[in-house]
Design a protein around this motif. Structure first.
Motif, PDB file in Angstrom:
ATOM      1  N   LEU A 122       0.812  -1.215   0.000  1.00 56.00           N
ATOM      2  CA  LEU A 122       0.000   0.000   0.000  1.00 56.00           C
ATOM      3  C   LEU A 122       0.850   1.272   0.000  1.00 56.00           C
ATOM      4  O   LEU A 122       0.346   2.340  -0.372  1.00 56.00           O
ATOM      5  CB  LEU A 122      -0.953   0.001   1.204  1.00 56.00           C
ATOM      6  N   THR A 123       2.094   1.162   0.406  1.00 57.64           N
ATOM      7  CA  THR A 123       2.954   2.350   0.369  1.00 57.64           C
ATOM      8  C   THR A 123       3.160   2.856  -1.057  1.00 57.64           C
ATOM      9  O   THR A 123       3.528   4.016  -1.254  1.00 57.64           O
ATOM     10  CB  THR A 123       4.325   2.062   1.006  1.00 57.64           C
ATOM     11  N   GLU A 124       2.921   1.981  -2.036  1.00 55.32           N
ATOM     12  CA  GLU A 124       3.060   2.386  -3.444  1.00 55.32           C
ATOM     13  C   GLU A 124       1.828   3.123  -3.966  1.00 55.32           C
ATOM     14  O   GLU A 124       1.847   3.656  -5.077  1.00 55.32           O
ATOM     15  CB  GLU A 124       3.290   1.132  -4.323  1.00 55.32           C
ATOM     16  N   LEU A 125       0.762   3.166  -3.157  1.00 55.16           N
ATOM     17  CA  LEU A 125      -0.496   3.767  -3.613  1.00 55.16           C
ATOM     18  C   LEU A 125      -0.676   5.210  -3.165  1.00 55.16           C
ATOM     19  O   LEU A 125      -1.540   5.912  -3.691  1.00 55.16           O
ATOM     20  CB  LEU A 125      -1.691   2.940  -3.106  1.00 55.16           C
ATOM     21  N   PHE A 126       0.128   5.642  -2.188  1.00 56.25           N
ATOM     22  CA  PHE A 126      -0.051   6.966  -1.602  1.00 56.25           C
ATOM     23  C   PHE A 126       1.282   7.693  -1.519  1.00 56.25           C
ATOM     24  O   PHE A 126       2.324   7.074  -1.319  1.00 56.25           O
ATOM     25  CB  PHE A 126      -0.651   6.855  -0.189  1.00 56.25           C
ATOM     26  N   THR A 127       1.236   9.015  -1.661  1.00 55.46           N
ATOM     27  CA  THR A 127       2.456   9.786  -1.457  1.00 55.46           C
ATOM     28  C   THR A 127       2.830   9.714   0.024  1.00 55.46           C
ATOM     29  O   THR A 127       1.955   9.573   0.894  1.00 55.46           O
ATOM     30  CB  THR A 127       2.259  11.258  -1.848  1.00 55.46           C
ATOM     31  N   PRO A 128       4.116   9.826   0.348  1.00 54.48           N
ATOM     32  CA  PRO A 128       4.519   9.824   1.763  1.00 54.48           C
ATOM     33  C   PRO A 128       3.813  10.909   2.570  1.00 54.48           C
ATOM     34  O   PRO A 128       3.505  10.715   3.744  1.00 54.48           O
ATOM     35  CB  PRO A 128       6.027  10.066   1.693  1.00 54.48           C
ATOM     36  N   GLU A 129       3.547  12.044   1.922  1.00 53.02           N
ATOM     37  CA  GLU A 129       2.908  13.162   2.612  1.00 53.02           C
ATOM     38  C   GLU A 129       1.491  12.822   3.056  1.00 53.02           C
ATOM     39  O   GLU A 129       1.048  13.252   4.121  1.00 53.02           O
ATOM     40  CB  GLU A 129       2.895  14.384   1.683  1.00 53.02           C
ATOM     41  N   ILE A 130       0.776  12.037   2.243  1.00 47.33           N
ATOM     42  CA  ILE A 130      -0.575  11.629   2.611  1.00 47.33           C
ATOM     43  C   ILE A 130      -0.544  10.397   3.510  1.00 47.33           C
ATOM     44  O   ILE A 130      -1.322  10.291   4.469  1.00 47.33           O
ATOM     45  CB  ILE A 130      -1.426  11.362   1.352  1.00 47.33           C
ATOM     46  N   ALA A 131       0.374   9.474   3.255  1.00 48.40           N
ATOM     47  CA  ALA A 131       0.476   8.267   4.080  1.00 48.40           C
ATOM     48  C   ALA A 131       0.776   8.604   5.534  1.00 48.40           C
ATOM     49  O   ALA A 131       0.297   7.919   6.457  1.00 48.40           O
ATOM     50  CB  ALA A 131       1.547   7.334   3.524  1.00 48.40           C
ATOM     51  N   LYS A 132       1.540   9.672   5.761  1.00 49.27           N
ATOM     52  CA  LYS A 132       1.910  10.001   7.141  1.00 49.27           C
ATOM     53  C   LYS A 132       0.705  10.471   7.958  1.00 49.27           C
ATOM     54  O   LYS A 132       0.780  10.515   9.191  1.00 49.27           O
ATOM     55  CB  LYS A 132       3.007  11.058   7.167  1.00 49.27           C
ATOM     56  N   ARG A 133      -0.405  10.791   7.294  1.00 50.85           N
ATOM     57  CA  ARG A 133      -1.606  11.198   8.026  1.00 50.85           C
ATOM     58  C   ARG A 133      -2.184  10.037   8.849  1.00 50.85           C
ATOM     59  O   ARG A 133      -2.974  10.265   9.769  1.00 50.85           O
ATOM     60  CB  ARG A 133      -2.683  11.710   7.055  1.00 50.85           C
ATOM     61  N   VAL A 134      -1.825   8.784   8.490  1.00 51.86           N
ATOM     62  CA  VAL A 134      -2.315   7.619   9.243  1.00 51.86           C
ATOM     63  C   VAL A 134      -1.162   6.843   9.861  1.00 51.86           C
ATOM     64  O   VAL A 134      -1.304   5.671  10.212  1.00 51.86           O
ATOM     65  CB  VAL A 134      -3.149   6.678   8.337  1.00 51.86           C
ATOM     66  N   LYS A 135      -0.039   7.488  10.021  1.00 55.62           N
ATOM     67  CA  LYS A 135       1.182   6.807  10.463  1.00 55.62           C
ATOM     68  C   LYS A 135       1.718   7.442  11.737  1.00 55.62           C
ATOM     69  O   LYS A 135       1.751   8.662  11.875  1.00 55.62           O
ATOM     70  CB  LYS A 135       2.232   6.888   9.356  1.00 55.62           C
ATOM     71  N   VAL A 136       2.128   6.590  12.673  1.00 51.85           N
ATOM     72  CA  VAL A 136       2.826   7.029  13.879  1.00 51.85           C
ATOM     73  C   VAL A 136       4.072   6.167  14.012  1.00 51.85           C
ATOM     74  O   VAL A 136       3.969   4.935  14.092  1.00 51.85           O
ATOM     75  CB  VAL A 136       1.943   6.903  15.132  1.00 51.85           C
ATOM     76  N   GLY A 137       5.233   6.804  14.005  1.00 48.14           N
ATOM     77  CA  GLY A 137       6.462   6.024  13.981  1.00 48.14           C
ATOM     78  C   GLY A 137       6.543   5.257  12.679  1.00 48.14           C
ATOM     79  O   GLY A 137       6.413   5.829  11.596  1.00 48.14           O
ATOM     80  N   GLU A 138       6.699   3.956  12.759  1.00 50.01           N
ATOM     81  CA  GLU A 138       6.734   3.107  11.571  1.00 50.01           C
ATOM     82  C   GLU A 138       5.432   2.344  11.366  1.00 50.01           C
ATOM     83  O   GLU A 138       5.335   1.500  10.470  1.00 50.01           O
ATOM     84  CB  GLU A 138       7.904   2.110  11.674  1.00 50.01           C
ATOM     85  N   ALA A 139       4.433   2.621  12.182  1.00 51.30           N
ATOM     86  CA  ALA A 139       3.181   1.863  12.142  1.00 51.30           C
ATOM     87  C   ALA A 139       2.076   2.640  11.426  1.00 51.30           C
ATOM     88  O   ALA A 139       2.003   3.875  11.513  1.00 51.30           O
ATOM     89  CB  ALA A 139       2.730   1.512  13.555  1.00 51.30           C
ATOM     90  N   TYR A 140       1.199   1.903  10.727  1.00 49.30           N
ATOM     91  CA  TYR A 140       0.057   2.478  10.012  1.00 49.30           C
ATOM     92  C   TYR A 140      -1.237   2.107  10.735  1.00 49.30           C
ATOM     93  O   TYR A 140      -1.387   0.983  11.227  1.00 49.30           O
ATOM     94  CB  TYR A 140       0.000   1.958   8.581  1.00 49.30           C
ATOM     95  N   TYR A 141      -2.190   3.060  10.743  1.00 51.38           N
ATOM     96  CA  TYR A 141      -3.394   2.860  11.545  1.00 51.38           C
ATOM     97  C   TYR A 141      -4.705   3.121  10.793  1.00 51.38           C
ATOM     98  O   TYR A 141      -5.753   3.215  11.417  1.00 51.38           O
ATOM     99  CB  TYR A 141      -3.338   3.766  12.777  1.00 51.38           C
TER     100      TYR A 141
END
Length: 419
Positions: A122-141
């Motif tokens: 899924l990291t290939e589907l979103f820019t890092p800037e948008i992915a970090k909106r659901v990320k804390v540390g190295e975990a996705y939520y």
């Protein structure tokens, strides 16, 4: 067979049957595995959008999704505020990519779905800037499913009368004065939804000084007495002193104000792009244009406010496997293409198609060509501080006293930020 042997045989058969069909508890769990529950806000566009993708999910999987209904967004916000004390929660919950969401993660209310992200690329589907909106540390939520921006809605008749909206500040202010002379209320704001006023502050900072300063403001790292912020307040005050805001409509919510825009009382409707879908008549929508906030410092790259909407799994969900199946479906390009078409927002998935609505297409071009994104003031600032700040911003439009605004913000800042 004697009586005792008969009884033993019957008991054996009953035991085998009970194991085969399961206890009442396991039956409930089995039924649970075929139905998800989901909490959404009460916004009509959100409901209509999810109805379409839920129907598609149910057809593809044979599983059911039950949406928990809230009559108003106030009811939904009350549910979210009480989530920490709620034992039986829905499986899936709508939220914003915000500090409030991350505070829910810290309270262990949100399921970690990192394995879902990593196993499915899924990291290939979103820019890092948008992915970090659901990320804390190295975990996705969670899964981000849409993004949007803010700008000015205006009608074709404005172009016919005075031309298109200028892209630089000084020409924009002159343009607004012409609109006022023609009898328009140029802007409006909403006292009931003070985040609208906060959007003005956000964009003036972004256009004058860029993303770095705005992020420092969100993090409480800079005093509101800072000369740059003072200059931004003075720039904003210029519009207020020219009487460009219609105070008579400020008691209304923006949804109620929209009809005044459609009836040509409000010239420039400053609002988020998905609100276009609240206008039911497609012919009317096609007569509406969208413009980005004007440039102030031409030497700066252009940054945009880009809020995001997400879906997450409650840590108390009893149906996590199926909930993850829905999140994976939600992340896909085709699903988010459908969401964009129905919602008027841009897809978060970079491989999705943008909805056909002209305003959606235009806003997506603005987002795609921006040098960076801010998360929106009321989603990126400390949740308790922003409640104070947005009200002060809204009051400023009625009483443009820079010293009073600065004092209010600066006295509140240390209460919520330790730096």
């Amino acid at each position: 067979m004697n009586y005792k042997n008969l009884v033993r045989a019957v008991k054996s058969i009953l035991t085998i049957c009970l194991v085969a069909i399961g206890s009442p508890t396991s039956i409930a769990q089995q039924n649970n595995n075929t139905e998800l529950t989901m909490a959404l806000d009460a916004t009509p566009v959100t409901r209509a959008t999810f109805n379409s993708i839920i129907n598609s999910f149910e057809r593809k999987t044979g599983k059911k999704v039950k949406v928990i209904k809230y009559n108003t967004n106030t009811d939904f916000n009350t549910f979210m505020a009480e989530l920490e004390n709620t034992k039986d929660t829905p499986d899936l919950i709508y939220d914003h990519g915000s500090l409030r969401f991350k505070s829910r993660i810290e309270k262990h209310l949100v399921e970690d779905v990192s394995k879902l992200w990593l196993d499915n690329g899924l990291t290939e589907l979103f820019t890092p800037e948008i992915a970090k909106r659901v990320k804390v540390g190295e975990a996705y939520y969670g899964i981000p499913y849409s993004i949007h921006t803010w700008g000015f809605f205006y009608k074709q008749e404005l172009i016919d009368k005075v031309g298109p909206i200028p892209e630089d500040w000084d020409a924009f202010v002159s343009y607004c004065l012409k609109l006022k002379e023609l009898g328009y209320s140029v802007f409006t704001t909403s006292d009931k939804q003070p985040y609208v006023a906060a959007a003005w502050f956000e964009y003036i900072i972004l256009r004058m000084y860029g993303l770095e300063l705005f992020e420092q403001i969100l993090n409480g790292e800079v005093s509101f007495q800072d000369e740059r912020i003072q200059n931004a307040f003075i720039k904003w005050k210029q519009l207020i002193d020219l009487d460009l805001y219609d105070s008579e409509l400020s008691a209304l919510r923006w949804e109620q104000q929209q009809i005044y825009f459609l009836r040509n009382k409000i010239a420039l409707f400053f609002i988020m792009t998905p609100s276009i879908k609240r206008i039911i008549d497609q012919k009317v929508r096609q007569n509406i244009h969208f413009a980005a906030f004007p440039k102030i410092n031409a030497a700066l790259p252009r940054y945009e406010s880009v809020p995001s909407n997400i879906l997450f799994i409650s840590s108390r969900s009893k149906n996590k496997a199926l909930a993850k199946e829905f999140l994976l479906y939600l992340a896909q390009a085709d699903t988010q293409s459908l969401i964009s078409e129905y919602s008027g927002a841009s897809p978060a998935n970079i491989h999705s198609k943008v909805g056909s609505e002209p305003v959606t297409q235009k806003s997506h071009q603005i987002i795609s060509s921006a040098a960076g994104f801010s998360p929106f003031f009321d989603r990126g600032a400390h949740p308790d501080f922003e409640k104070v700040a947005v009200t002060l911003f809204s009051d400023f439009i009625h009483d443009p006293d820079v010293k009073k605004l600065t004092s209010g913000l600066e006295s509140a800042r240390p209460n919520y930020y330790s730096n």
